[in-house]
Design an enzyme around this catalytic site. Sequence first.
Site, PDB file in Angstrom:
ATOM      1  N   SER A  98       0.733  -1.142   0.155  1.00  0.00           N
ATOM      2  CA  SER A  98       0.062  -0.092   0.053  1.00  0.00           C
ATOM      3  C   SER A  98       0.718   1.310  -0.171  1.00  0.00           C
ATOM      4  O   SER A  98       2.009   1.416   0.686  1.00  0.00           O
ATOM      5  CB  SER A  98      -1.058   0.045   1.166  1.00  0.00           C
ATOM      6  N   GLN A 100       1.511   4.285   1.860  1.00  0.00           N
ATOM      7  CA  GLN A 100       1.387   4.584   3.335  1.00  0.00           C
ATOM      8  C   GLN A 100       2.409   5.384   4.070  1.00  0.00           C
ATOM      9  O   GLN A 100       3.340   5.767   3.071  1.00  0.00           O
ATOM     10  CB  GLN A 100       1.581   3.065   3.786  1.00  0.00           C
ATOM     11  N   HIS A 102       4.194   5.903   8.133  1.00  0.00           N
ATOM     12  CA  HIS A 102       3.999   5.481   9.686  1.00  0.00           C
ATOM     13  C   HIS A 102       4.051   6.738  10.686  1.00  0.00           C
ATOM     14  O   HIS A 102       5.066   7.697  10.384  1.00  0.00           O
ATOM     15  CB  HIS A 102       5.150   4.524   9.878  1.00  0.00           C
ATOM     16  N   LYS A 125       7.097   3.946  14.171  1.00  0.00           N
ATOM     17  CA  LYS A 125       7.536   2.890  13.137  1.00  0.00           C
ATOM     18  C   LYS A 125       8.495   3.306  12.101  1.00  0.00           C
ATOM     19  O   LYS A 125       8.484   3.130  11.106  1.00  0.00           O
ATOM     20  CB  LYS A 125       6.306   2.111  12.632  1.00  0.00           C
ATOM     21  N   GLU A 127      11.435   2.800   9.721  1.00  0.00           N
ATOM     22  CA  GLU A 127      11.889   1.362   9.183  1.00  0.00           C
ATOM     23  C   GLU A 127      12.975   1.834   7.921  1.00  0.00           C
ATOM     24  O   GLU A 127      13.017   2.798   7.400  1.00  0.00           O
ATOM     25  CB  GLU A 127      10.466   0.673   8.795  1.00  0.00           C
ATOM     26  N   HIS A 266       5.272   5.981   1.101  1.00  0.00           N
ATOM     27  CA  HIS A 266       6.112   5.213   0.348  1.00  0.00           C
ATOM     28  C   HIS A 266       5.115   3.991   0.101  1.00  0.00           C
ATOM     29  O   HIS A 266       4.115   3.953   0.637  1.00  0.00           O
ATOM     30  CB  HIS A 266       7.372   4.668   1.286  1.00  0.00           C
ATOM     31  N   ARG A 285      -2.662   3.950   5.738  1.00  0.00           N
ATOM     32  CA  ARG A 285      -2.710   3.850   4.261  1.00  0.00           C
ATOM     33  C   ARG A 285      -3.728   4.574   3.674  1.00  0.00           C
ATOM     34  O   ARG A 285      -4.852   4.960   4.174  1.00  0.00           O
ATOM     35  CB  ARG A 285      -3.039   2.386   4.101  1.00  0.00           C
ATOM     36  N   LYS A 291      -6.626  -3.380   2.675  1.00  0.00           N
ATOM     37  CA  LYS A 291      -7.042  -3.020   4.036  1.00  0.00           C
ATOM     38  C   LYS A 291      -7.630  -1.751   4.592  1.00  0.00           C
ATOM     39  O   LYS A 291      -7.907  -0.823   3.452  1.00  0.00           O
ATOM     40  CB  LYS A 291      -5.547  -3.193   4.742  1.00  0.00           C
TER      41      LYS A 291
END
Length: 413
Positions: A98, A100, A102, A125, A127, A266, A285, A291
């Site tokens: 997706s 998205q 964070h 989050k 990453e 991203h 998202r 989702k």
Amino acid sequence: MPGGRWVPTVKWLGCWLAVTHWPRSQRTNHMQSFLFLQLWMGTHPRGDAKILDNSILQKTLGQWIAENQDCLGSKVKDTFNGKLPFLFKVLSVETALSIQAHPNKELAEKLHLQAPQHYPDANHKPEMAIALTPFQGLCGFRPVEEIVTFLTKVPEFQFLIGDNAATQLKQSLSRDSQAVAFALRSCFSHLMKSEKKVVVEQLNLLVKRISQQVAAGNNMEDIYGELLLQLHQQYPGDIGCFAIYFLNLLTLKPGEAMFLEANVPHAYLKGDCVECMACSDNTVRAGLTPKFIDVPTLCEMLSYIPSPSQDRLFPPAWSQEDPYLSIYDPPVPDFTVMKMEVPGSVTEYRVLALDSASILLVVQGTVTASTRTAQATISLKRGGVLFIGANESVSLKLTLPEDLLMFRACCLL
């Protein structure tokens, strides 16, 4: 991982076997048909590693750490309240994941309080993705000049954004960064909040136009024609297909990485990667997904800072002590990833002790692992994983004369 290349098995050094898997809470019949797979290695409640050795009282890695906190290392234990601060993954993507971003800690706490069914914890989050194969993804906003070019070349894109927002973005080119961010936010929000019916109409027009041009032998790569058709085939009528005209498109070579701090938009499009993050499953998202989507939150939270695609790459630093070791050390305290490339001519390699618990993943090669506290040696091959307690070194003997590739997630405070 596609076609079963990765076996989701985790071995606990010196004691027992454990297994971690794609969290059951994320499995749906719809998603079973999608070609992507995740291997989780860590203690997150949605994917806590299960201990398979019946002689061990605790059934999961999280439970064991809770009762043996010294394994984390003194600094990690004190800083992160006795919990493993990172989550280590392998992702194998054939169908795009997706659009998205964070949240930072402040927003994560707020979202978790408001909607815990969608935002399962109160942690941030950040990453990092490190490519194992050629890995394609979208990351951060493109330079405004590039977006303006797409507005000219892709009238369907311009239609959804609207003339006023598009004009504002073009005018921002001669203004300061604050004006650019305001105009970029306006354009992106107009796109993401477009009516579904209008999005489908414009996307169908674009798909038809690209398909006709390709059939006539014309190259449409100046507007990413092949990628647009691919995303539309995977997610027909999805607003996320247009995100390719806002976000940088990166194709990482094996060993190259991108770091995604809070609020950076991203999407992972295709390929295999090692991924490490703070121990969280919070994702906001807005497209290319079956989702839950939360467009208002995403548009509100994003960092509207354009940058060239090369600026999104995160190069490692080479170790001064170990010629086979490179270190990806992002500007967050939660995790660091080490890559070890050991030539097959080396018969033995020592994984040095750290004042941090760590997780070691074997990507290539076959070794026998031993340590001073282990009751027996452990054989490891591609897909094998070790949990290593703090201040514990590991000796690896190469059992075959082939190059060894490993990644190690840890917390260097």
